[in-house]
Design an enzyme around this catalytic site. Structure first.
Site, PDB file in Angstrom:
ATOM      1  N   CYS A 115      -7.059  -9.403 -14.133  1.00  0.00           N
ATOM      2  CA  CYS A 115      -6.261  -8.242 -14.508  1.00  0.00           C
ATOM      3  C   CYS A 115      -5.628  -8.393 -15.882  1.00  0.00           C
ATOM      4  O   CYS A 115      -5.094  -7.456 -16.421  1.00  0.00           O
ATOM      5  CB  CYS A 115      -5.143  -8.019 -13.493  1.00  0.00           C
ATOM      6  SG  CYS A 115      -5.751  -8.028 -11.834  1.00  0.00           S
ATOM      7  N   THR A 168      -6.617  11.913   3.405  1.00  0.00           N
ATOM      8  CA  THR A 168      -7.642  11.637   4.416  1.00  0.00           C
ATOM      9  C   THR A 168      -7.867  10.129   4.522  1.00  0.00           C
ATOM     10  O   THR A 168      -8.159   9.489   3.512  1.00  0.00           O
ATOM     11  CB  THR A 168      -8.961  12.321   4.019  1.00  0.00           C
ATOM     12  OG1 THR A 168      -8.707  13.714   3.871  1.00  0.00           O
ATOM     13  CG2 THR A 168     -10.038  12.096   5.071  1.00  0.00           C
ATOM     14  N   ALA A 224      -4.157  -4.030  -3.425  1.00  0.00           N
ATOM     15  CA  ALA A 224      -2.853  -4.703  -3.465  1.00  0.00           C
ATOM     16  C   ALA A 224      -1.939  -4.131  -4.543  1.00  0.00           C
ATOM     17  O   ALA A 224      -0.717  -4.147  -4.391  1.00  0.00           O
ATOM     18  CB  ALA A 224      -3.049  -6.199  -3.680  1.00  0.00           C
ATOM     19  N   THR A 225      -2.513  -3.617  -5.608  1.00  0.00           N
ATOM     20  CA  THR A 225      -1.661  -3.017  -6.648  1.00  0.00           C
ATOM     21  C   THR A 225      -0.866  -1.859  -6.037  1.00  0.00           C
ATOM     22  O   THR A 225       0.355  -1.756  -6.218  1.00  0.00           O
ATOM     23  CB  THR A 225      -2.525  -2.512  -7.834  1.00  0.00           C
ATOM     24  OG1 THR A 225      -3.253  -3.623  -8.353  1.00  0.00           O
ATOM     25  CG2 THR A 225      -1.683  -1.893  -8.922  1.00  0.00           C
ATOM     26  N   HIS A 239     -10.960  -6.647  -1.011  1.00  0.00           N
ATOM     27  CA  HIS A 239     -12.091  -7.201  -1.780  1.00  0.00           C
ATOM     28  C   HIS A 239     -11.905  -8.680  -2.116  1.00  0.00           C
ATOM     29  O   HIS A 239     -12.808  -9.320  -2.631  1.00  0.00           O
ATOM     30  CB  HIS A 239     -12.353  -6.379  -3.051  1.00  0.00           C
ATOM     31  CG  HIS A 239     -11.318  -6.516  -4.121  1.00  0.00           C
ATOM     32  ND1 HIS A 239     -11.437  -7.410  -5.160  1.00  0.00           N
ATOM     33  CD2 HIS A 239     -10.145  -5.882  -4.320  1.00  0.00           C
ATOM     34  CE1 HIS A 239     -10.380  -7.302  -5.958  1.00  0.00           C
ATOM     35  NE2 HIS A 239      -9.586  -6.387  -5.464  1.00  0.00           N
ATOM     36  N   SER A 261      -5.404  -7.072  -0.343  1.00  0.00           N
ATOM     37  CA  SER A 261      -6.528  -6.347  -0.941  1.00  0.00           C
ATOM     38  C   SER A 261      -7.797  -6.868  -0.287  1.00  0.00           C
ATOM     39  O   SER A 261      -8.050  -8.067  -0.302  1.00  0.00           O
ATOM     40  CB  SER A 261      -6.579  -6.643  -2.445  1.00  0.00           C
ATOM     41  OG  SER A 261      -6.806  -5.487  -3.179  1.00  0.00           O
ATOM     42  N   GLN A 318      -3.725 -13.353  -2.281  1.00  0.00           N
ATOM     43  CA  GLN A 318      -4.535 -14.561  -2.465  1.00  0.00           C
ATOM     44  C   GLN A 318      -4.377 -15.529  -1.289  1.00  0.00           C
ATOM     45  O   GLN A 318      -4.990 -16.598  -1.280  1.00  0.00           O
ATOM     46  CB  GLN A 318      -4.147 -15.279  -3.771  1.00  0.00           C
ATOM     47  CG  GLN A 318      -4.456 -14.499  -5.036  1.00  0.00           C
ATOM     48  CD  GLN A 318      -5.956 -14.399  -5.339  1.00  0.00           C
ATOM     49  OE1 GLN A 318      -6.797 -15.057  -4.718  1.00  0.00           O
ATOM     50  NE2 GLN A 318      -6.304 -13.559  -6.298  1.00  0.00           N
TER      51      GLN A 318
HETATM   52  N1  PMP Z   1      -1.767  -9.457  -6.210  1.00  0.00           N
HETATM   53  C1  PMP Z   1      -2.471 -10.579  -6.390  1.00  0.00           C
HETATM   54  C2  PMP Z   1      -1.826 -11.895  -6.045  1.00  0.00           C
HETATM   55  C3  PMP Z   1      -3.782 -10.534  -6.879  1.00  0.00           C
HETATM   56  O1  PMP Z   1      -4.465 -11.652  -7.066  1.00  0.00           O
HETATM   57  C4  PMP Z   1      -4.352  -9.267  -7.194  1.00  0.00           C
HETATM   58  C5  PMP Z   1      -5.756  -9.163  -7.734  1.00  0.00           C
HETATM   59  N2  PMP Z   1      -5.986  -9.929  -8.888  1.00  0.00           N
HETATM   60  C6  PMP Z   1      -3.566  -8.126  -6.977  1.00  0.00           C
HETATM   61  C7  PMP Z   1      -2.284  -8.255  -6.484  1.00  0.00           C
HETATM   62  C8  PMP Z   1      -4.104  -6.754  -7.275  1.00  0.00           C
HETATM   63  O2  PMP Z   1      -5.128  -6.440  -6.397  1.00  0.00           O
HETATM   64  P1  PMP Z   1      -6.047  -5.144  -6.647  1.00  0.00           P
HETATM   65  O3  PMP Z   1      -6.605  -5.315  -8.034  1.00  0.00           O
HETATM   66  O4  PMP Z   1      -7.084  -5.194  -5.613  1.00  0.00           O
HETATM   67  O5  PMP Z   1      -5.173  -3.960  -6.562  1.00  0.00           O
END
Ligand code: PMP
Length: 376
Positions: A320, A234, A69-70, A199, A197, A179
């Protein structure tokens, strides 16, 4: 072990891991290669993308794979900001975004983009009037998180879209839905761009998705040989196959899962509310999967390690930004003590009632010990 940090990350489901392993073993070709092994991998990627697009109710070409997601947030904001610079330089975000959004905003400011931060009501919902007032003729993008990662506050995404589009239909609406996916129903018709994301929904780490409506003008932020491709390189074949499985399983039975999780959440709230110097930060708009509380007399790190001695794992504000004060709690309550003493308990449909019983017992012991030390 009792794991109660599901919003930081989730354990990969065995079914998903199976898909990952199968794709790793049986699909060795690079999907960009022209030979039959390459074609076979490409077909797998295409069929996973077809499945994901059907589950999301969008077109296959509107699904972009990223590392998480980042990266999806980076591509969404930076990619549209630079592609639409001629239309304007103004972006609106909420004050309850994931830290990655604020990092991107500071970066964009260096290139002359202007960022406005929309206010919230006292329960954490986006203030509609303020959003209307902040819209300018130069606004190109609004980004609002569907579910805040610290407090679990859920935004009315459909109504927010209506406000934005009524003010100016050309303004893009991005939502960080990291989320939200797998916890509440989502509708991608409500947004132009959305980040995910895998995971966070029992999928593997290292893969994310950006939904991009076909009408959105965007440039890549990673550059490769294929100039038409918004995310060259890739394709991560096994991760993509696993993503399709994780989404299919993750969005099943959401109502049943939520009802179960709500009961667990209510049990925790009922018990911890009886303790002195404990305040609940989640609001009436928070989803039950995320429970944020402040232990006003105890440093979060100290409490987390105390719980770890019982093999119970809970979170601070977000994985994070551990160690910092909770920006979301600060925004909502404007109270530094409260914002610097938050812990986050995040629940899953995998959580059991027995786990919560043990968690509450250990919580009481650890809390009373540490709280009394502070009062001595
Ligand atoms: N957005 C939100 C709302 C998240 O909760 C998170 C993960 N804490 C992220 C973005 C970032 O996701 P990732 O660390 O998998 O890049």
């Amino acid at each position: 072990m009792i794991y109660l940090d599901y919003s930081a990350t989730t354990p990969i489901s065995y079914d998903v891991l199976d898909s990952y392993n199968k794709a790793s073993k049986d699909f060795l070709g690079n999907p960009n290669s022209l030979h039959s092994l390459g074609m076979k991998s490409k077909e797998l990627v295409n069929s996973a993308t077809k499945q994901i697009s059907e589950l999301f109710g969008v077109n296959e070409s509107e699904i972009l794979y990223t590392s998480g997601a980042t990266e999806s947030n980076n591509l969404a904001l930076i990619g549209t900001a630079f592609a639409n610079q001629k239309r304007g330089n103004h972006i609106i975000v909420s004050k309850l975004e994931h830290p990655s959004i604020y990092g991107i905003c500071s970066y964009l400011e260096k290139f002359g983009f202007e960022i406005s931060y929309v206010n919230h009501t006292e329960d954490g919902l986006v203030d509609f009037e303020d959003l209307k007032e902040k819209m300018r003729s130069t606004t190109i993008l609004v980004s609002i998180c569907a579910v805040n990662s610290e407090l679990g506050v859920r935004q009315p995404i459909k109504s927010i879209r209506q406000i934005i589009k009524k003010e100016n239909p050309n303004v893009y609406f991005h939502s960080d839905m990291t989320q939200a996916l797998g916890k509440i129903p989502i509708n991608l018709k409500d947004v132009d761009l959305a980040s995910f994301s895998l995971h966070k929904i029992y999928g593997p780490k290292g893969i994310g998705i950006l939904y991009k409506n076909s009408g959105v003008k965007m440039i890549p932020i990673i550059h490769g040989s294929d100039k038409e491709n918004l995310r060259p390189g890739t394709p991560a074949v096994p991760l993509i196959a696993a993503a399709a499985k994780a989404i299919r399983l993750g969005i099943q039975d959401l109502d049943r899962k939520e009802t179960f999780i709500r009961k667990l959440n209510e049990r925790i709230v009922e018990e911890v509310s009886l303790l002195q110097n404990v305040v609940i930060n989640s609001t009436k708009y928070s989803i039950p999967h995320i429970l944020n509380i402040s232990l006003l007399n105890i440093r979060p790190e100290t409490f987390i390690h105390a719980m770890e001695e019982y093999e119970i794992y809970i979170g601070t504000n977000t994985a994070c930004s551990s160690g910092e004060i909770s920006s979301s709690v600060m925004v909502l309550y404007n109270d530094k003590k409260r914002a610097s003493t938050t812990i986050r308990i995040s629940l899953s449909y995998l959580t059991t009632a027995e786990e919560i019983t043990r968690f509450l017992n250990c919580f009481q012991i650890a809390y009373k010990k540490l709280n009394s030390l502070m009062e001595d």
